[in-house]
Design a protein around this motif. Structure first.
Motif, mmCIF file in Angstrom:
data_model
loop_
_atom_site.group_PDB
_atom_site.id
_atom_site.type_symbol
_atom_site.label_atom_id
_atom_site.label_comp_id
_atom_site.label_asym_id
_atom_site.label_seq_id
_atom_site.Cartn_x
_atom_site.Cartn_y
_atom_site.Cartn_z
ATOM 1 N N TYR A 28 -116.300 46.908 9.173
ATOM 2 C CA TYR A 28 -117.651 46.345 9.101
ATOM 3 C C TYR A 28 -117.757 45.102 9.979
ATOM 4 N N SER A 274 -123.091 52.505 14.102
ATOM 5 C CA SER A 274 -122.714 51.093 13.966
ATOM 6 C C SER A 274 -123.811 50.185 14.481
ATOM 7 N N LYS A 278 -125.844 47.477 12.338
ATOM 8 C CA LYS A 278 -125.901 46.087 12.781
ATOM 9 C C LYS A 278 -127.347 45.605 12.854
#
Length: 297
Positions: A28, A274, A278
């Motif tokens: 993460y 991802s 984000k």
């Protein structure tokens, strides 16, 4: 001045603390690289004594080992900027939340909730569901712990059946032939879908049990079911969500679980996941719908 994000991690006193969560946390951190925020972490079991712009319970593994303590920890975060919000996370701890979804017209796997699994309750479920193969699982659990497929006659012969309040469901054959679909949402918007097929002879679809995972386009009916579940909570009230489902014998889909606490988001299975995650976190730093809808307690 950069903002501050706190990610909650396992309680050091629980077995989950000795698992692979540090690698998940690091993944993460990598996904959030370049975000204008400093990222901190601490166990969910410890009081939060500093100010953060955003608190995320995304690695709060082991909550099922002490659900009351976990709910208390969530309640203690009231007034903080928490996403997913404490009220929704606490509601999601106990799988009896499925009744709320069913009452709202969202199709779930037919489920009998019982105070204790017994031979008589198993017999009742077999009559209700019209089949012998059943799934027995605790109402508070994670990672298929104390979950089993049961076709026997006496629970005394079962290997580690669930104790205490539990749920009984018909075994869905598609879990083995096709697999379990997981649809991921960030900031209320669909991101990607993963099909998880257990290894031969198993019913567990987690990567821990050598299941085969691959990204596929979600069937339209699966998207519709997932959208309905997300809309039930409120799209602006969720930073992340995973909607798990399985195909029924009529070709439609039944919701298995709505994972809103610490789901695997399967970021590595989609090249752009991802970035979408984000972007959602970055938006949450500025807008945080932390109150709970009326139907979620």
């Amino acid at each position: 001045m950069s903002k501050r994000i706190l990610i909650l991690t396992p309680n050091p006193a629980h077995p989950s603390h000795h698992g692979r969560w540090p690698y998940v946390l690091e993944a993460y951190r990598e996904a959030l690289a370049g975000i204008d925020a400093e990222i901190f972490d601490q166990p969910w079991s410890e009081p939060v004594t500093e100010a953060f712009d955003l608190i995320v319970p995304l690695v709060a593994w082991g909550y099922h080992n002490a659900p009351d303590d976990f709910r208390a920890a969530m309640t203690a975060l009231a007034g903080q900027r928490v996403f997913n919000p404490p009220e929704i996370v606490s509601w999601n701890v106990d799988k009896r939340y499925l009744r709320d979804l069913a009452d709202a017209g969202i199709r779930i796997i037919p489920t009998l909730f019982v105070d204790q699994v017994s031979d008589s309750e198993v017999a009742r479920a077999r009559v209700d569901f019209g089949q012998k193969a059943l799934v027995l699982k605790p109402v508070v659990s994670a990672g298929a712990k104390h979950t089993l497929v049961w076709e026997g006659d006496r629970l005394t012969d079962a290997d580690a059946p669930p104790e205490g309040q539990a749920m009984i469901q018909p075994f869905m054959p598609a879990i083995q032939s096709e697999g379990e679909w997981s649809l991921l949402y960030f900031a209320g918007q669909f991101s990607h879908a993963v099909l998880k097929t257990p290894k031969a002879g198993d019913f567990r679809s987690q990567p821990d049990y050598e299941a085969n995972l691959r990204t596929l386009e979600a069937p339209a009916a699966a998207r519709a079911l997932a959208d309905a579940a997300i809309d039930f909570i409120g799209r602006d009230r969720l930073l992340y969500a995973r909607v798990d489902m399985v195909r029924a014998s009529d070709g439609g889909f039944c919701l298995m679980e709505l994972e809103l606490i610490e789901p695997d988001l399967y970021l590595t299975y989609d090249l752009e996941a991802s970035m979408r995650f984000k972007d959602a976190v970055e938006a949450a730093l500025h807008v945080c719908g932390c109150s709970s809808p009326d139907h979620v307690h």
